[in-house]
Write an enzyme that holds these catalytic residues in place. Structure first.
Site, PDB file in Angstrom:
ATOM      1  N   CYS A  62      -5.592  -7.323  22.710  1.00 21.84           N
ATOM      2  CA  CYS A  62      -4.271  -6.717  22.896  1.00 21.84           C
ATOM      3  C   CYS A  62      -4.159  -6.028  24.243  1.00 21.84           C
ATOM      4  O   CYS A  62      -5.095  -5.346  24.692  1.00 21.84           O
ATOM      5  CB  CYS A  62      -4.019  -5.711  21.768  1.00 21.84           C
ATOM      6  SG  CYS A  62      -2.427  -4.861  21.868  1.00 21.84           S
ATOM      7  N   CYS A  68      -3.750   2.691  23.352  1.00 22.57           N
ATOM      8  CA  CYS A  68      -3.291   2.817  21.978  1.00 22.57           C
ATOM      9  C   CYS A  68      -4.437   3.275  21.080  1.00 22.57           C
ATOM     10  O   CYS A  68      -5.573   2.830  21.226  1.00 22.57           O
ATOM     11  CB  CYS A  68      -2.754   1.473  21.497  1.00 22.57           C
ATOM     12  SG  CYS A  68      -2.300   1.432  19.756  1.00 22.57           S
ATOM     13  N   GLN A 245      -1.822  -3.239  -0.667  1.00 27.96           N
ATOM     14  CA  GLN A 245      -3.048  -3.517   0.073  1.00 27.96           C
ATOM     15  C   GLN A 245      -2.667  -4.178   1.390  1.00 27.96           C
ATOM     16  O   GLN A 245      -1.882  -5.117   1.436  1.00 27.96           O
ATOM     17  CB  GLN A 245      -3.975  -4.423  -0.737  1.00 27.96           C
ATOM     18  CG  GLN A 245      -4.525  -3.775  -2.001  1.00 27.96           C
ATOM     19  CD  GLN A 245      -5.551  -2.690  -1.733  1.00 27.96           C
ATOM     20  OE1 GLN A 245      -5.998  -2.489  -0.596  1.00 27.96           O
ATOM     21  NE2 GLN A 245      -5.921  -1.954  -2.771  1.00 27.96           N
ATOM     22  N   PHE A 272      -6.039   4.622 -11.235  1.00 30.05           N
ATOM     23  CA  PHE A 272      -5.350   4.570  -9.935  1.00 30.05           C
ATOM     24  C   PHE A 272      -4.813   3.146  -9.757  1.00 30.05           C
ATOM     25  O   PHE A 272      -5.026   2.500  -8.734  1.00 30.05           O
ATOM     26  CB  PHE A 272      -6.284   4.955  -8.786  1.00 30.05           C
ATOM     27  CG  PHE A 272      -7.019   6.252  -8.988  1.00 30.05           C
ATOM     28  CD1 PHE A 272      -6.445   7.464  -8.622  1.00 30.05           C
ATOM     29  CD2 PHE A 272      -8.283   6.262  -9.549  1.00 30.05           C
ATOM     30  CE1 PHE A 272      -7.126   8.662  -8.799  1.00 30.05           C
ATOM     31  CE2 PHE A 272      -8.976   7.460  -9.737  1.00 30.05           C
ATOM     32  CZ  PHE A 272      -8.396   8.660  -9.365  1.00 30.05           C
ATOM     33  N   GLU A 292      -1.862   5.590 -13.647  1.00 31.62           N
ATOM     34  CA  GLU A 292      -1.389   5.785 -12.277  1.00 31.62           C
ATOM     35  C   GLU A 292      -0.497   7.020 -12.240  1.00 31.62           C
ATOM     36  O   GLU A 292       0.223   7.299 -13.199  1.00 31.62           O
ATOM     37  CB  GLU A 292      -0.629   4.541 -11.814  1.00 31.62           C
ATOM     38  CG  GLU A 292       0.215   4.683 -10.571  1.00 31.62           C
ATOM     39  CD  GLU A 292      -0.588   5.063  -9.336  1.00 31.62           C
ATOM     40  OE1 GLU A 292      -0.106   5.910  -8.567  1.00 31.62           O
ATOM     41  OE2 GLU A 292      -1.694   4.517  -9.148  1.00 31.62           O
ATOM     42  N   CYS A 366     -11.785   2.939   0.122  1.00 34.28           N
ATOM     43  CA  CYS A 366     -11.586   2.765   1.562  1.00 34.28           C
ATOM     44  C   CYS A 366     -12.342   3.833   2.350  1.00 34.28           C
ATOM     45  O   CYS A 366     -12.155   3.957   3.555  1.00 34.28           O
ATOM     46  CB  CYS A 366     -10.092   2.809   1.906  1.00 34.28           C
ATOM     47  SG  CYS A 366      -9.294   4.371   1.480  1.00 34.28           S
TER      48      CYS A 366
END
Length: 413
Positions: A62, A68, A245, A272, A292, A366
């Site tokens: 990029c 960035c 996702q 979750f 949830e 994550c």
């Protein structure tokens, strides 16, 4: 004033680290083995020039890389990049004394992000749109975004124009863009008060540009088509600003691992659960109880289940699992479980799972650090850690997803 530095290693955030007499200095965009000049400010430095480059350095994809803050590792050769991400998970597990062979990284390709969030700011020069610089409030006005699917990258100018339409603030605000089967779903937050005139103009813009939906602070402004995605060929309508996702191939990889591990379970708890990423797939073979905290996500899951064919039962429960986890007594009604919490993990819930008799558990995260913490709780409770698989869903960043599979031996009666 510039200083000459030799970079010894990569840090957990993807920065190069140079050891100096004053301590370690973090140098973004520098690689191990490189000699660089940099401007040092306390324990961080701005890279000025690479004097001796690493053989692992490659040309970034990029044009915005280096300014960035969206990507940290575009300049790292692919093999070394995959090793770095896998080692992030290995290190987190080792710090918790967890002994398991970590699988190789499941990669994701460029142009695969179907959900991105850009920041916008009105300036004298016009509307800026893009990502913030690392450790800065400054926005890099982007012309390309090679992590995003073509439908999103090709809409940069459209979203910049939309930002100008909805902006009623001098502050930066956010636009979350999801690519769905019905078109782009754009959720705006922090753009200031939406007047009747501004709402009308935004509505006309969204219809003219054929957006699937435009929402503002969670409220639908206009929805010409319900934004829809497929989960195992089951249509799911995304709630405004709902979690999705980020990369479809990563989601498929996670789902394959989870469903294969829980295939023998007759009753599964999905904690979750979100919009049903795992629940809808698991219901092909098992009855599922989905828990949830977000009402809109549960409503989307329930609607999808009711319109799908060939599924076993899915029941749902709205519950804030961070505040009120399912107890071990409640969990003993299940023989399989998957949990996919936010980055903070699920420490209290893990303690209840550890006390339960559930045979098969899949943990998705994550955040390797909180995953390792939660896994250590489960292992202390008698679970055997079978495998951990890192999955790349955040290309060219230091972030990495992981799926851990565990099993508890049957109790002798």
């Amino acid at each position: 004033m510039s200083t000459r530095l030799t970079v010894q290693r990569l840090g957990a955030q993807g920065d190069g680290i140079a050891d100096t007499p004053r301590g370690p200095v973090f140098v973004p965009f520098a690689l191990p083995g490189e000699t660089v000049t940099a401007a040092i400010n306390k324990d961080r430095a701005d890279l000025i020039a690479v004097i001796e480059a690493s053989p692992q350095r490659v040309e970034p994809t990029c044009r915005h890389f280096g300014t960035c803050g969206g990507c940290e590792l575009q300049h790292l050769e692919e093999g070394a990049y995959r090793t770095f991400k896998r080692e992030t998970v290995v290190t987190a597990l080792r710090q918790r004394s967890l002994d398991v062979d970590v699988e190789g990284l499941i990669a994701c390709p460029p142009a695969s992000r179907r959900r991105v969030t850009w920041t916008a700011l009105r300036t004298e020069a016009g509307m800026q749109l893009g990502y913030r610089k690392a450790l800065s409030h400054e926005i890099v006005d982007i012309e390309e975004d090679p992590i995003a699917v073509p439908a999103i990258e090709g809409a940069i100018d459209l979203v910049r124009e939309l930002a100008g339409v909805v902006c009623a603030t001098h502050d930066a605000f956010r636009l979350a863009i999801s690519a769905t089967a019905s078109g782009l779903d754009i959720a705006v937050s922090g753009a200031g008060e939406m007047s009747a005139a501004r709402r009308q103009k935004a509505t006309q813009f969204a219809i003219a540009k054929r957006l699937a939906r435009l929402s503002f602070e969670g409220e639908i402004v206009v929805e010409p088509q319900k934004p829809q995605i497929l989960i195992d060929d089951i249509a799911v309508n995304l709630p405004p600003g709902g979690f999705l996702q980020a990369v479809e191939v990563a989601e498929l990889a996670m789902a394959d691992l989870v469903t294969a591990h829980l295939r023998k379970a007759k009753k599964v708890a999905d904690l979750f659960a979100g919009i049903g990423t795992f629940a809808l797939r698991l219901a092909r073979h098992s009855s599922v109880h989905a828990v949830e905290g977000e009402a809109a996500a549960l409503a989307a899951l329930d609607r999808a289940f009711r319109h799908a064919a060939g599924l076993k039962t899915i029941t749902s429960e709205r519950r804030d699992l961070a505040r009120r986890p399912l107890t071990w007594k409640e969990l003993n009604g299940f023989d399989g479980l998957v949990f996919d919490p936010p980055r903070a993990g699920a420490e209290d819930q893990a303690r209840q799972i550890a006390r339960s008799d559930i045979r098969y558990v899949a943990a998705v995260s994550c955040n390797p650090a909180t995953l390792a913490r939660d896994l250590s709780i489960l292992v202390e409770g008698g679970y055997r850690l079978i495998s951990v698989t890192p999955i790349d869903q955040f290309l060219w960043s230091h972030h990495v997803e992981a799926v851990a599979l565990l099993e508890k031996p049957k109790k002798r009666r």
